[in-house]
Design a protein around this motif. Structure first.
Motif, PDB file in Angstrom:
ATOM      1  N   ASP A   1      -4.411  -4.025  -3.278  1.00  0.00           N
ATOM      2  CA  ASP A   1      -3.856  -4.408  -4.568  1.00  0.00           C
ATOM      3  C   ASP A   1      -4.939  -5.089  -5.397  1.00  0.00           C
ATOM      4  O   ASP A   1      -5.683  -5.948  -4.904  1.00  0.00           O
TER       5      ASP A   1
ATOM      6  N   LYS B   1      -0.840   3.613  -3.757  1.00  0.00           N
ATOM      7  CA  LYS B   1      -0.609   2.610  -4.800  1.00  0.00           C
ATOM      8  C   LYS B   1      -0.638   3.258  -6.178  1.00  0.00           C
ATOM      9  O   LYS B   1      -1.178   4.360  -6.352  1.00  0.00           O
TER      10      LYS B   1
ATOM     11  N   TRP C   1      -2.041  -0.915  -7.709  1.00  0.00           N
ATOM     12  CA  TRP C   1      -1.169  -1.958  -7.171  1.00  0.00           C
ATOM     13  C   TRP C   1       0.004  -1.280  -6.478  1.00  0.00           C
ATOM     14  O   TRP C   1       0.373  -0.147  -6.816  1.00  0.00           O
ATOM     15  N   THR C   2       0.577  -1.974  -5.517  1.00  0.00           N
ATOM     16  CA  THR C   2       1.761  -1.452  -4.831  1.00  0.00           C
ATOM     17  C   THR C   2       2.802  -1.017  -5.856  1.00  0.00           C
ATOM     18  O   THR C   2       3.126  -1.760  -6.787  1.00  0.00           O
ATOM     19  N   CYS C   3       3.326   0.188  -5.695  1.00  0.00           N
ATOM     20  CA  CYS C   3       4.253   0.752  -6.673  1.00  0.00           C
ATOM     21  C   CYS C   3       5.542  -0.070  -6.727  1.00  0.00           C
ATOM     22  O   CYS C   3       6.178  -0.316  -5.698  1.00  0.00           O
ATOM     23  N   SER C   4       5.890  -0.495  -7.933  1.00  0.00           N
ATOM     24  CA  SER C   4       7.039  -1.382  -8.108  1.00  0.00           C
ATOM     25  C   SER C   4       8.095  -0.813  -9.036  1.00  0.00           C
ATOM     26  O   SER C   4       9.208  -1.341  -9.110  1.00  0.00           O
TER      27      SER C   4
END
Length: 410
Positions: free
Chosen positions: A347, A379, A397-400
């Protein structure tokens, strides 16, 4: 289709012959890395009772002993016909007026199965169908793909990508699966997607899709991503999906997986297909990628130097904001590739412009849910700090599912 799923020997031989013959006439449509847009589209326009476009589809005939399915796939328009309103209707009936013979004796049901073998193959891209599935015990609709080298290497070495399968006893659930050497039939690798609140897929149309890139396949339903598969999921077994595949859609009746129809099953049943398409986003001039606050992915200072930062900026139509999303998994601008700095997977790893190397830090998937995903890191392309100011650096970044990770190409 999941289960042990080989065609009956006579059907497999016929299909293999078609594939071998087509390969001798013209090369398979394996697209080079610099290819322009490749599109397959069928919206099934035509008169009521008309047949499918024979330049796009061929109709398979016969039964299937290996899955112990109960139907006979018929030719012509008996079980696959246009409805005059822009749909293909594949109908399963409890009848056999032509006295077709199946592996178990006189066939009890008829249905249809179509494929694009010898007519169209795809290698990478966004593959989707909008469909309304049937309902009832024993129903088994599917939209799937087989490797175009089936006639040379056989199944499962050819590979199989099941975009959507539904079995009638699970009205709220569909499955997506891959099959290959050492992971096939009930050992296929996949996942299920279920509608909320007990809704049934047969109650309306839904869009089933995969976003397919080198070393990565991502499944979605109505734009909702529910699984992603890469070679890392195979435990060292061969990934056989970086090559051309052809499309298949069918409605089976009975078999090992769905079980046979019973007294609760109402016939006829229909798989209604609104459209099928295969698209890639290759473009010779590039296109904008818009994200948070309507701003664009931009190369800082329009610099083509290795290491130039990639940022968010007001859209201005310049070459620094014109990106080509390639069928080879790259995203390019100014003659170079979108690159995760230092091959990072953590991340906060920034993204930059760099010479195209073919490395995994330069491979991306643009999903139906508008994520741009680096499969190596698993990500999403992300606007740092959810900050829409000009010059905000982009990162992974981690998929949110947040707005700072949603992008529109074009």
């Amino acid at each position: 289709m999941t289960a042990p799923r080989l065609l009956r020997s006579c059907l497999l031989a016929a299909l293999s012959a078609v594939l071998i013959a087509s390969a001798a006439v013209a090369p398979a449509r394996a697209e080079p890395a610099d290819a322009r847009a490749v599109t397959f589209s069928d919206t099934f326009d035509g008169p009521v009772g008309g047949g499918v476009d024979s330049s796009k589809w061929q109709i398979e005939t016969g039964d299937n002993v290996n899955n112990h399915e109960r139907q006979f796939y018929t030719p012509g328009t008996d079980n696959a016909a246009l409805d005059g309103q822009g749909h293909l209707v594949i109908t399963a009936r409890r009848e056999n007026p032509n006295n077709y013979q199946c592996w178990y004796g006189r066939c009890e049901y008829t249905s249809a199965r179509l494929n694009t073998a010898g007519k169209f193959t795809a290698q990478y891209g966004h593959v989707e169908a909008r469909m309304k599935v049937p309902r009832g015990q024993g129903m088994w609709p599917a939209f799937w793909m087989l490797g175009n080298d089936l006639g040379q290497v056989g199944w499962p070495d050819s590979g199989e990508i099941d975009i959507m399968e539904n079995v009638g006893y699970e009205p709220s659930t569909v499955h997506g699966t891959i099959h290959g050497p050492g992971y096939f039939g009930s050992g296929g690798i996949g996942a299920a997607y279920s509608l909320p609140n007990g809704q049934a897929f047969a109650d309306g149309y839904h869009t089933f899709a995969v976003d397919w890139a080198p070393d990565s396949i991502t499944w979605s339903v109505d734009g909702n991503v529910y699984q992603r598969r890469t070679p890392a999921d195979l435990g060292g077994r061969a990934w056989v999906f970086n090559k051309p595949f052809f499309l298949i859609m069918n409605l089976a009746v009975g078999g090992y997986w769905p079980g046979d129809p019973d007294g609760s099953t109402v016939f006829p049943q229909q798989l209604v297909v609104d459209h099928v398409s295969v698209t890639t986003s290759d473009s010779p001039t590039g296109t904008a990628i818009r994200g948070l606050a309507g701003k664009c992915v931009d190369v800082a200072g329009a610099s083509s130097a290795n290491g130039a930062p990639v940022q968010l900026y007001d859209c201005n139509g310049t070459g620094a904001q014109r990106w080509t999303v390639g069928s080879d998994g790259t995203i390019r601008a100014l003659g170079k590739c979108l690159d995760v700095t230092g091959n990072g997977t953590a991340d906060g790893s920034t993204v930059q412009l760099w010479d195209c190397t073919g490395g995994p830090n330069q491979r991306w998937i643009v999903t139906g849910a508008r994520d741009i995903v680096n499969p190596q890191a698993d990500k999403c392309l992300d606007v740092t700090g959810n900050n829409s100011a000009n010059g905000t650096r982009l990162q992974i970044w981690t998929c949110s599912g947040g707005a700072n990770q949603k992008w529109t190409v074009g």
